[in-house]
Design a protein around this motif. Structure first.
Motif, PDB file in Angstrom:
ATOM      1  N   UNK A 505       0.825  -1.213   0.000  1.00 44.55           N
ATOM      2  CA  UNK A 505       0.000   0.000   0.000  1.00 44.55           C
ATOM      3  C   UNK A 505       0.858   1.262   0.000  1.00 44.55           C
ATOM      4  N   UNK A 506       2.021   1.172   0.611  1.00 43.16           N
ATOM      5  CA  UNK A 506       2.952   2.298   0.580  1.00 43.16           C
ATOM      6  C   UNK A 506       3.407   2.549  -0.859  1.00 43.16           C
ATOM      7  N   UNK A 507       3.725   1.465  -1.570  1.00 40.61           N
ATOM      8  CA  UNK A 507       4.236   1.571  -2.944  1.00 40.61           C
ATOM      9  C   UNK A 507       3.172   2.088  -3.903  1.00 40.61           C
ATOM     10  N   UNK A 508       1.925   1.610  -3.767  1.00 40.66           N
ATOM     11  CA  UNK A 508       0.880   1.946  -4.737  1.00 40.66           C
ATOM     12  C   UNK A 508      -0.040   3.067  -4.267  1.00 40.66           C
ATOM     13  N   UNK A 509       0.191   3.600  -3.086  1.00 39.91           N
ATOM     14  CA  UNK A 509      -0.654   4.676  -2.570  1.00 39.91           C
ATOM     15  C   UNK A 509      -0.169   6.050  -3.000  1.00 39.91           C
ATOM     16  N   UNK A 510      -0.923   7.080  -2.600  1.00 35.08           N
ATOM     17  CA  UNK A 510      -0.618   8.453  -2.994  1.00 35.08           C
ATOM     18  C   UNK A 510       0.035   9.249  -1.866  1.00 35.08           C
ATOM     19  N   UNK A 511      -0.010   8.723  -0.674  1.00 28.72           N
ATOM     20  CA  UNK A 511       0.578   9.445   0.445  1.00 28.72           C
ATOM     21  C   UNK A 511       0.860   8.459   1.564  1.00 28.72           C
ATOM     22  N   UNK A 512       1.955   8.692   2.281  1.00 20.91           N
ATOM     23  CA  UNK A 512       2.162   7.913   3.502  1.00 20.91           C
ATOM     24  C   UNK A 512       2.651   8.863   4.583  1.00 20.91           C
ATOM     25  N   UNK A 513       2.102   8.688   5.749  1.00 24.06           N
ATOM     26  CA  UNK A 513       2.594   9.492   6.860  1.00 24.06           C
ATOM     27  C   UNK A 513       2.568   8.664   8.132  1.00 24.06           C
ATOM     28  N   UNK A 514       3.471   9.017   9.014  1.00 24.36           N
ATOM     29  CA  UNK A 514       3.660   8.262  10.238  1.00 24.36           C
ATOM     30  C   UNK A 514       3.347   9.167  11.420  1.00 24.36           C
ATOM     31  N   UNK A 515       2.485   8.680  12.310  1.00 29.67           N
ATOM     32  CA  UNK A 515       2.061   9.459  13.468  1.00 29.67           C
ATOM     33  C   UNK A 515       2.394   8.675  14.726  1.00 29.67           C
ATOM     34  N   UNK A 516       3.073   9.323  15.662  1.00 34.27           N
ATOM     35  CA  UNK A 516       3.406   8.691  16.945  1.00 34.27           C
ATOM     36  C   UNK A 516       2.953   9.594  18.065  1.00 34.27           C
ATOM     37  N   UNK A 517       2.526   8.976  19.156  1.00 35.05           N
ATOM     38  CA  UNK A 517       2.095   9.788  20.289  1.00 35.05           C
ATOM     39  C   UNK A 517       1.647   8.953  21.462  1.00 35.05           C
TER      40      UNK A 517
END
Length: 726
Positions: A505-517
């Motif tokens: 999904x990372x390869x074929x998607x339009x955006x990736x973001x990582x959220x930590x908290x």
């Protein structure tokens, strides 16, 4: 003749000088802000295209120590290996500018940014990106969009645009955003902890650690401010640079296309095979199954009769695979592994599985697995590093090191040095965790994340495992931190936000973001946007969906934290406070006293001269406790300077072999402390109590007993005793 473009932005004057230096490059600029000067150049080889379908872009950010009027540290007086800051800044510039290149641009390109003069109050990451973009925008390379960087801080609840170094030290937020007039391209954010004095009673205050997590609404508000600033800055740049822009070179943009008939043939005859391959791809980042499908197609009659090459078939299979994956997500709301859009893969957590380490956590989420190992050392054991604008070296006492071996994705390749990706992922995990560590904890912490399996967001697995490794090591943290990788697929007016994305999904998607908290809010965020920007409302929706995933993971982590059994390898640390005026007595002349204690008890001792805090650590619990008692005795025997009374001088009060009568004040495992008739206390060691072997002091002596003792050894600040009967 050179041309200078001058701008007034955010209350600061910026100068960009063109056609003065490095004129053989495709584009170059000297950018100046305050006393900081950077040279940015871009060179592209139009006569040397690569055969692969990608833009061969290299970005290098280089700091010259002469820029701060100093020599390079270390034995070799020449700049060599890039520092972590240089590598991470190169990565920031790369991620911000790479989306500007048109598809099919296959010409080797190098962007170089050199810091020629430094200014402590100038943000070199912001200035360097702006300079690199200016060199690229005004060059003859077919890039027609300006990109800028902006940093947002938050001091006393107020947002500050491009804060100075001193303002950033007071800030509770560090948000870096890169984008064009209309689009956000890259976002990095971390929370910054601080301590506040809180009233607990009338005229009584206490220090409280504040992690300063950000809520989703507040973060969107800060990003919105950054977006407005970027619109103004880029509009100003594009208008101002118009007079120095070179005519764009007409270069061939290579179209890596294959015959539509081949794609249609694959789609009509092998879609089911590809769907089956996709299910297996959901368990691996390697495209082995797609290659098998491509081999099958290459042997059928159609492929043989039409002499279709394997590479064309594989490309067609990849195109059909991408269409299927995206259609499943947007239209059917189902993912390749059968999950719903918001589902997190199964999680398994084990802590302290390595008996000889201070702490460890094996965090497994789906087919991603991180083994995070924690090590604690003394305050002076940290990583020394240099900041360009500082004359002295600095010490880093919290490190997160991320390693990504080939076997984690089934690749047969040896382990080499740390690359930009590894540094970037480790830095992101550090940002996520650092704010939760209590400010009063001064020991050095090193977390090492060994990625054992990878299929989507091993950096977020590092965050989860790292937080539990901190907890397992007994390090004081405000809350556990969980991280989740999010994605988005957009088709026309429809879009889907994905929680816990995998490699496919990372390869074929339009955006990736990582959220930590934590459960209180966001501590770190990293976002790269592949499509043309993102609306803030959609971003807010994605952040709220990420919160759901984060809270789910945190619930599982909290359950695992309840099962932690401390490692026996953990060093024992005892802390107590004495009168600060007595610290020098503990140290002794030329450090003789403290050296003697360290050698005698095999411990490490850390003294704070200002607060009087004493920290004793070691591998043997009894030795640590005995050393603490010994230090307290020396302190008790030394009068406070505040009382204007001279310290006891045992050499003037007592003589060797003098027989005295004293009272037992305290009993320890290694002896008894005896109150002496002329003042002070002395140690009667367990080996000096009786002619017979004594296993336990309490078998022979009790507190308040009166005993006859003989002075065995006497020094100015302490005295050793033996039984008078020996």
């Amino acid at each position: 003749m050179s041309t200078v473009c001058e701008f007034e932005l955010n209350g600061k004057r910026e100068f960009f000088e063109f056609n003065k230096v490095a004129k053989q490059s495709n584009g170059s600029v000297l950018a100046k802000l305050g006393n900081a000067v950077v040279l940015a150049t871009v060179v592209s080889e139009f006569d040397n295209p690569v055969e692969e379908d990608f833009t061969p872009l290299t970005v290098q950010y280089v700091e010259k120590t002469y820029a701060a009027a100093k020599l390079p540290g270390g034995f070799i007086k020449r700049e060599s290996k890039p520092s972590e800051f240089e590598t991470l800044t190169s990565r920031v510039i790369d991620r911000s500018l790479r989306p500007l290149f048109p598809k099919g641009y296959v010409y080797p390109t190098t962007i170089t940014v050199m810091v020629l003069s430094a200014d402590k109050d100038v943000d070199l990451q912001v200035l360097s990106l702006n300079a690199a973009s200016a060199a690229l925008y005004t060059s003859n390379i077919p890039v027609k969009k300006s990109v800028a960087g902006v940093r947002i801080g938050k001091v006393e609840g107020e947002y500050i645009v491009n804060p100075t170094a001193s303002q950033l030290e007071q800030s509770t937020l560090d948000l870096y955003v890169a984008g064009s007039k209309e689009e956000l391209l890259m976002i990095e954010m971390k929370a910054i902890s601080n301590e506040e004095m809180v009233e607990v009673d009338i005229e009584a205050f206490t220090k409280v650690h504040k992690t300063n997590e950000m809520s989703e609404d507040d973060l969107v508000e800060a990003i919105s401010l950054a977006q407005k600033v970027l619109n103004e800055v880029n509009t100003t740049y594009e208008n101002g640079f118009e007079i120095v822009c070179k005519e764009k070179k007409e270069v061939e943009l290579v179209q890596f296309t294959i015959d539509e008939k081949i794609i249609e043939y694959v789609k009509e005859n092998y879609s089911n095979n590809i769907k089956e391959a996709i299910k297996k791809l959901a368990k691996s980042e390697r495209a082995v199954e797609l290659k098998e499908v491509a081999k099958l197609i290459s042997t059928d009659t159609y492929s043989l009769e039409n002499e279709i090459s394997y590479s064309e078939i594989y490309e067609a299979v990849s195109i059909v695979k991408r269409e299927i994956v995206r259609a499943m997500i947007v239209d059917e709301k189902v993912r390749a592994d059968g999950r719903g859009l918001k589902d997190v893969r199964p999680i398994c957590i084990e802590t302290n599985i390595l008996p000889s380490t201070h702490s460890s956590c094996l965090f497994t989420r789906g087919e991603t697995q991180a083994l995070v190992v924690g090590t604690i050392a003394g305050p002076k054991d940290g990583q020394m590093y240099e900041v360009l604008t500082d004359k002295s070296t600095s010490m880093e006492n919290f490190m997160v090191h991320y390693n990504f071996p080939g076997f984690s994705v089934g690749e047969a390749k040896p382990m080499f040095g740390v690359g930009r990706r590894e540094l970037g992922h480790g830095n992101l995990a550090k940002k996520a965790l650092e704010a939760t560590i209590d400010k009063d904890f001064s020991e050095t912490i090193r977390l090492v994340s060994e990625i054992l399996e990878s299929n989507g967001s091993s950096s977020m697995a590092t965050v989860c495992g790292g937080s539990l490794a901190l907890k397992a090591a007994g390090i004081p943290i405000s809350n556990l931190v969980a991280g989740v990788a999010m994605g988005m697929v957009v088709e026309g007016n429809k879009y889907s936000v994905l929680t816990d994305i995998m490699g496919l999904e990372d390869h074929d998607g339009d955006m990736d973001f990582k959220v930590a908290g934590t459960k209180e809010g966001i501590t770190a965020l990293q976002m790269d946007i592949k499509l043309g920007g993102i609306e803030l409302e959609v971003l807010k929706e994605a952040l709220l969906q990420a919160k759901e995933g984060r809270m789910h993971i945190l619930g599982l982590m909290e359950e695992a934290a309840q099962e932690i059994v401390p490692s026996e390898a953990l060093p024992l640390v005892e802390q107590f406070a004495i009168d600060p005026s007595k610290i020098m007595v503990i140290i002794g002349k030329a450090g003789a006293t403290i050296k003697e204690i360290i050698e005698k008890f095999s411990v490490s001792i850390d003294l704070d001269r200002d607060s009087g805090n004493v920290k004793v650590s070691g591998e043997n619990k009894q030795n640590v406790l005995d050393a603490c008692e010994h230090i307290k005795t020396i302190s008790n025997n030394a009068s406070s300077k505040k009382d204007n009374v001279k310290n006891l001088d045992f050499e003037k009060l007592y003589q060797v072999d003098e027989v005295l009568e004293g009272k037992v004040e305290r009993i320890t495992d290694f002896g008894a402390f005896i109150s002496l008739p002329k003042g002070g206390e002395g140690l009667l060691h367990i080996s000096k109590i009786s002619k017979e072997r004594v296993n336990n002091v309490s078998d022979v002596l009790k507190v308040s007993d009166t005993v006859e003792i003989k002075v065995l050894n006497v020094k100015k600040d302490r005295i050793e005793l033996s039984s008078a009967l020996l």
